[in-house]
Design a protein around this motif. Sequence first.
Motif: not given
Length: 366
Positions: A301-308, A316-321, A346-347, A361-366
């Motif tokens: 049940g974990t959502k993508a940002p928390q998985a990141a 997680e802090r800079g999660f984009i998709r 899928r994005l 593959d997580f995309r993020f920006n910090v």
Amino acid sequence: MLQAGIVGLPNVGKSTLFNALTAQEAALAANYPFATIEPNVGVVAVPDERLAVLEKLVGAQKVVPATVEFVDIAGLVRGASKGEGLGNQFLANIRETHAVIQVVRCFEDENIVHVEGSVDPIRDIETIQIELALADLASLEKRRDKAGRGAKSGDKDAKREIEIIEKIMPVLEEGKPVRSAPLSDDEREIVRKWFLLTTKPTIYAANVDEATLADPASNPHVQKVIEHAKAENADVVPICAKLEAELVALDAADRADYLKDLGLTSSGVDDLIKAAYHMLGLMSFLTAGEKEVRAWTIPIGTKAPQAAGEIHTDIERGFIRAEIIGYEDLVACGSRKAASEKGLARLEGKDYIMQEGDVVDFRFNV
């Protein structure tokens, strides 16, 4: 790390099973009660055939599996809730775990002493359940007294607690676990925060002899354990702890051949580890690159940002998709690029709920 505690009466095969689970001999296996005094702890890899496939697919330098921590806890005897044997220590150790694997003796062997003098798995299960239930009753009586004082002053939460306590105490008085009580989801969520011993999810490890391992249903002791487990929504995993401890000394190929000769397709230890992992409400998502292939553990049940965030808090802090490809799709296509070209990547955004076997593959920006 989440823990699964291995419990049972003395001389049922707990430490032997722990040795097999952890592929070591850290736990002293001996034919007398209380061979285990201090709890032994082992971190165990969760068997996952997908990792080896992904390792070859991407040419990874290393593989990191998901893990579960197992704790071998001292054997319990009658009167543990009153401090008999190593009762107080047993109860304290099991309270710290998140789930319970109760090893139940389902084999006859006159050379191995049973603390009760005979083999009777249901009696053994009930012995432990009664002691845990008595300990929970003592905890609830204290909680009820405290809530009663709050209820007199009009505290609605305190009144709610009393209602739930009055609902589950009769279940415990019958020697049954709280997890078998008829509670609503909201009530179970409240009870979960009380850390009662009999709310912990449980697997019964039916310890059989080698002769009945290939057909455990033919073992009358196992049949009784399965019927008992149904009443409380517990799982049963037949296992021969002695055999599993011997298999540790063999390499993978010889182990597979040995199991095949016995009419088995998988190791009981592997089945038990997987069952414990899922019983704890856990699942794995995967990452696959040249540096490493890895299974990451998250609650179902974990959502993508928390998985990141399991990889790094900055992600997680800079999660984009998250770019996600199903494991089966990735293997069928042969590469992430080929899967993307076929529209199988899928994005997903912040509200995406992770699924078992997502290769991410997580995309993020910090």
